[in-house]
Design a protein around this motif. Sequence first.
Motif, mmCIF file in Angstrom:
data_model
loop_
_atom_site.group_PDB
_atom_site.id
_atom_site.type_symbol
_atom_site.label_atom_id
_atom_site.label_comp_id
_atom_site.label_asym_id
_atom_site.label_seq_id
_atom_site.Cartn_x
_atom_site.Cartn_y
_atom_site.Cartn_z
ATOM 1 N N LYS A 52 0.834 -1.201 0.000
ATOM 2 C CA LYS A 52 0.000 0.000 0.000
ATOM 3 C C LYS A 52 0.869 1.251 0.000
ATOM 4 O O LYS A 52 0.571 2.227 -0.700
ATOM 5 N N ILE A 53 1.932 1.237 0.781
ATOM 6 C CA ILE A 53 2.825 2.397 0.840
ATOM 7 C C ILE A 53 3.521 2.610 -0.502
ATOM 8 O O ILE A 53 3.567 3.732 -1.028
ATOM 9 N N LEU A 54 4.058 1.547 -1.075
ATOM 10 C CA LEU A 54 4.756 1.659 -2.352
ATOM 11 C C LEU A 54 3.814 2.115 -3.463
ATOM 12 O O LEU A 54 4.179 2.944 -4.305
ATOM 13 N N LYS A 55 2.593 1.581 -3.454
ATOM 14 C CA LYS A 55 1.628 1.981 -4.468
ATOM 15 C C LYS A 55 1.301 3.467 -4.337
ATOM 16 O O LYS A 55 1.175 4.179 -5.342
ATOM 17 N N TRP A 56 1.178 3.963 -3.106
ATOM 18 C CA TRP A 56 0.895 5.376 -2.893
ATOM 19 C C TRP A 56 2.043 6.242 -3.399
ATOM 20 O O TRP A 56 1.815 7.278 -4.048
ATOM 21 N N ILE A 57 3.277 5.822 -3.113
ATOM 22 C CA ILE A 57 4.448 6.557 -3.587
ATOM 23 C C ILE A 57 4.438 6.642 -5.112
ATOM 24 O O ILE A 57 4.668 7.710 -5.704
ATOM 25 N N ILE A 58 4.161 5.525 -5.772
ATOM 26 C CA ILE A 58 4.136 5.498 -7.237
ATOM 27 C C ILE A 58 3.067 6.437 -7.771
ATOM 28 O O ILE A 58 3.270 7.150 -8.773
ATOM 29 N N GLU A 59 1.919 6.470 -7.125
ATOM 30 C CA GLU A 59 0.842 7.368 -7.559
ATOM 31 C C GLU A 59 1.276 8.827 -7.479
ATOM 32 O O GLU A 59 0.948 9.635 -8.356
ATOM 33 N N GLN A 60 2.018 9.196 -6.437
ATOM 34 C CA GLN A 60 2.489 10.575 -6.296
ATOM 35 C C GLN A 60 3.537 10.903 -7.363
ATOM 36 O O GLN A 60 3.546 12.007 -7.919
ATOM 37 N N VAL A 61 4.407 9.944 -7.651
ATOM 38 C CA VAL A 61 5.416 10.154 -8.690
ATOM 39 C C VAL A 61 4.744 10.339 -10.038
ATOM 40 O O VAL A 61 5.143 11.196 -10.846
ATOM 41 N N ASP A 62 3.693 9.544 -10.299
ATOM 42 C CA ASP A 62 2.959 9.683 -11.554
ATOM 43 C C ASP A 62 2.296 11.054 -11.672
ATOM 44 O O ASP A 62 2.033 11.548 -12.771
ATOM 45 N N LYS A 63 2.004 11.680 -10.529
ATOM 46 C CA LYS A 63 1.386 13.022 -10.534
ATOM 47 C C LYS A 63 2.421 14.125 -10.739
ATOM 48 O O LYS A 63 2.061 15.291 -10.896
ATOM 49 N N GLY A 64 3.698 13.784 -10.683
ATOM 50 C CA GLY A 64 4.741 14.767 -10.929
ATOM 51 C C GLY A 64 5.674 15.034 -9.768
ATOM 52 O O GLY A 64 6.640 15.803 -9.906
ATOM 53 N N PHE A 65 5.411 14.441 -8.595
ATOM 54 C CA PHE A 65 6.309 14.618 -7.461
ATOM 55 C C PHE A 65 7.572 13.782 -7.660
ATOM 56 O O PHE A 65 7.554 12.749 -8.332
ATOM 57 N N THR A 66 8.670 14.216 -7.057
ATOM 58 C CA THR A 66 9.839 13.361 -6.988
ATOM 59 C C THR A 66 9.614 12.329 -5.883
ATOM 60 O O THR A 66 8.723 12.492 -5.040
ATOM 61 N N PRO A 83 -9.512 3.267 2.287
ATOM 62 C CA PRO A 83 -10.149 2.093 1.688
ATOM 63 C C PRO A 83 -9.198 1.396 0.737
ATOM 64 O O PRO A 83 -8.442 2.043 0.010
ATOM 65 N N ASN A 84 -9.220 0.100 0.768
ATOM 66 C CA ASN A 84 -8.310 -0.686 -0.062
ATOM 67 C C ASN A 84 -8.859 -0.777 -1.475
ATOM 68 O O ASN A 84 -9.889 -1.381 -1.714
ATOM 69 N N SER A 85 -8.142 -0.122 -2.392
ATOM 70 C CA SER A 85 -8.582 -0.146 -3.788
ATOM 71 C C SER A 85 -8.086 -1.379 -4.514
ATOM 72 O O SER A 85 -8.428 -1.621 -5.659
ATOM 73 N N GLY A 86 -7.257 -2.162 -3.817
ATOM 74 C CA GLY A 86 -6.781 -3.406 -4.417
ATOM 75 C C GLY A 86 -5.532 -3.189 -5.249
ATOM 76 O O GLY A 86 -5.283 -2.112 -5.766
ATOM 77 N N SER A 87 -4.744 -4.221 -5.363
ATOM 78 C CA SER A 87 -3.557 -4.174 -6.204
ATOM 79 C C SER A 87 -3.812 -4.969 -7.467
ATOM 80 O O SER A 87 -4.631 -5.878 -7.500
ATOM 81 N N GLU A 88 -3.077 -4.616 -8.508
ATOM 82 C CA GLU A 88 -3.196 -5.391 -9.730
ATOM 83 C C GLU A 88 -2.713 -6.813 -9.463
ATOM 84 O O GLU A 88 -1.749 -7.016 -8.748
ATOM 85 N N PRO A 89 -3.368 -7.823 -10.056
ATOM 86 C CA PRO A 89 -2.880 -9.193 -9.910
ATOM 87 C C PRO A 89 -1.450 -9.298 -10.402
ATOM 88 O O PRO A 89 -1.027 -8.557 -11.283
ATOM 89 N N VAL A 90 -0.708 -10.225 -9.789
ATOM 90 C CA VAL A 90 0.704 -10.380 -10.140
ATOM 91 C C VAL A 90 0.883 -10.586 -11.635
ATOM 92 O O VAL A 90 1.823 -10.084 -12.235
ATOM 93 N N ASN A 91 -0.050 -11.300 -12.265
ATOM 94 C CA ASN A 91 0.155 -11.652 -13.670
ATOM 95 C C ASN A 91 -0.506 -10.681 -14.642
ATOM 96 O O ASN A 91 -0.503 -10.921 -15.845
#
Length: 303
Positions: A52-66, A83-91
């Motif tokens: 969840k933490i890593l996914k949040w970081i990636i979302e911020q980077v995609d928005k333009g943050f370092t 709320p848990n939006s879920g992660s993409e399946p591994v495959n």
Amino acid sequence: MADSTGKYNIKAVSNMLGIHAGTLRAWERRYQVVDPVRNDAGHRLYTDEHLKILKWIIEQVDKGFTVGQAVDLLDREEIMNAPNSGSEPVNQIEDMKNNIRTALLQFDESAATRHMDHAFNTFSTETVVMSILGGILVEIGELWERGQITTAHEHYATAYIRTRIGMVFQSLPVNGLLPKVLCVCAPGETHEIGLLVFTFYLKQRGYETIYLGGGIPESDIIKVLDETKSKFAVISVTMSGHLDAGLKLVDRIAKDRKDIQVGIGGTAVHRMKTSFKNKYRQHLIGEHDQDADWLDWMKTNNS
């Protein structure tokens, strides 16, 4: 209470989040974003909280943050209570890669475009280019080298992917404070997709790039370097038969234009003998085409 049990190895997390394993390791080393547990063999294991933490970081980077800015904004308690939006399946990324690759190798442009559009709508642009298209290019190159597909298959697929990557270039802003980078294939080299992915990586981070691609004579490359006053010259070599020409160009630029940082990468470079790698160590842009290695090289040579 958050689950502290490590469930996912680094390859699984890389696939789920669409970033290279090298990037994850770099984030842990530089920013202490997460602290994965270790199994008996010493391998990293990530928890649901880490995801969840890593996914949040990636979302911020995609928005333009370092990454550093995102870490400063990180509120772990808020993220874990969201709320848990879920992660993409591994495959899921692998499925998309397979669908696009299969369509391209069947010369089915409509199907390839449909799957490609789905990928861009599902993941960030960087994930699609770096993890999906980059992976397809590696796989197609290996199939061609083994004689399992024809040159026509390889050319069709790479031409299609080149066009799609090129379409996103114009929308990427340039940071005027970052140095200018000339990106070109070694003289005689025509396989340019790996260079195109690397150029996208730089443009995504604000670098002004001059992309020349393949088929450019050495004399012309030198002229463009002088005309554009580029701070970096990046040379890509895919086929071993063009490695000597690539290394010769590195030597020439390093000797005659000491104000220019010159780097070289690509499949042929990775396959060099250890003695050559040691000789050209300062010019090697990452050993395994990992974006963390690329950024390390750029930062080291821009200091």
